[in-house]
Design a protein around this motif. Structure first.
Motif, short mmCIF file in Angstrom:
data_model
loop_
_atom_site.label_atom_id
_atom_site.label_comp_id
_atom_site.label_asym_id
_atom_site.label_seq_id
_atom_site.Cartn_x
_atom_site.Cartn_y
_atom_site.Cartn_z
N ALA A 1 -6.29 7.55 -6.42
CA ALA A 1 -6.09 7.14 -5.03
C ALA A 1 -7.25 7.62 -4.19
N THR A 2 -7.48 6.93 -3.06
CA THR A 2 -8.52 7.37 -2.14
C THR A 2 -7.98 8.52 -1.31
N SER B 1 -4.44 13.31 1.92
CA SER B 1 -3.73 12.16 2.46
C SER B 1 -4.30 10.95 1.73
N TRP B 2 -3.46 10.22 1.01
CA TRP B 2 -3.99 9.18 0.14
C TRP B 2 -3.30 7.84 0.38
N SER B 3 -3.97 6.79 -0.10
CA SER B 3 -3.40 5.45 -0.06
C SER B 3 -3.97 4.64 -1.22
N THR C 1 0.86 -1.19 0.00
CA THR C 1 0.00 0.00 0.00
C THR C 1 0.89 1.23 0.00
N THR C 2 0.80 1.99 -1.09
CA THR C 2 1.55 3.23 -1.17
C THR C 2 0.72 4.34 -0.53
N THR C 3 1.40 5.24 0.18
CA THR C 3 0.71 6.34 0.84
C THR C 3 1.46 7.64 0.57
N GLY C 4 0.76 8.75 0.77
CA GLY C 4 1.40 10.04 0.57
C GLY C 4 0.48 11.19 0.94
N THR C 5 0.95 12.38 0.65
CA THR C 5 0.19 13.58 0.94
C THR C 5 0.20 14.49 -0.28
#
Length: 167
Positions: free
Chosen positions: A99-100, A104-106, A73-77
């Protein structure tokens, strides 16, 4: 702005400037039997033109990260001066996926064995696009099977007359 005690006279309404596309006058109760009388309606102010480019940051994976499972699961802002409208992600230059979340996404991904590159890009409500952020990681398959060995020759209990044998 809302007012329920209007007297039918001049109303000069001032409020904090806000970014808007439309302004609506919505009457909720007539002051006379003849309906609403609106002699003049003005909206004054300067148009807000959003030229600020949004930003996007990949939090996970970290640079050069090595993982041992194919799902990740990639995440970021993402950030913008007004509002982020979308973030899109792609794996190994494939098709973009949305992305959802926006600030702030994942997004879950299925990695390929070896090196994988994740790209992310954000957009604001004026359709300004951030530069594409990239992060490379490695998926390594861990072999957890213990190797086995079997001796097939010589046979158990076999006797030899020579000083050398083939195993």
């Amino acid at each position: 702005y809302s007012k329920s005690t209007g007297n039918g006279s001049l109303d000069d309404i001032v409020f904090t400037p806000t970014a808007a596309r439309y302004v609506r006058m919505y009457g909720t109760q007539r002051g006379t039997v003849w309906g609403y009388s609106l002699w003049e309606f003005e909206v004054n102010g300067e148009a807000i033109i959003d030229t600020t480019i949004p930003t996007v940051t990949i939090v996970a994976p970290t640079a050069g990260q090595v993982v041992t499972t194919p799902t990740f699961t990639t995440t970021g802002t993402a950030a913008d001066n007004l509002s982020v409208s979308a973030v899109r992600i792609r794996l190994n230059s494939g098709a973009w996926q949305t992305a959802t979340g926006t600030t702030s996404w994942s997004l879950g991904l299925t990695l390929l064995q070896g090196s994988n590159t994740i790209d992310a890009q954000s957009f604001d409500t004026s359709n300004n696009a951030s530069t594409v952020a990239s992060r490379t990681m490695t998926y390594t398959v861990l072999d957890t099977t213990i190797p086995t060995v079997a001796i097939t020759a010589p046979m158990t209990g076999e006797t030899f007359t020579s000083s050398s044998i083939t195993v």
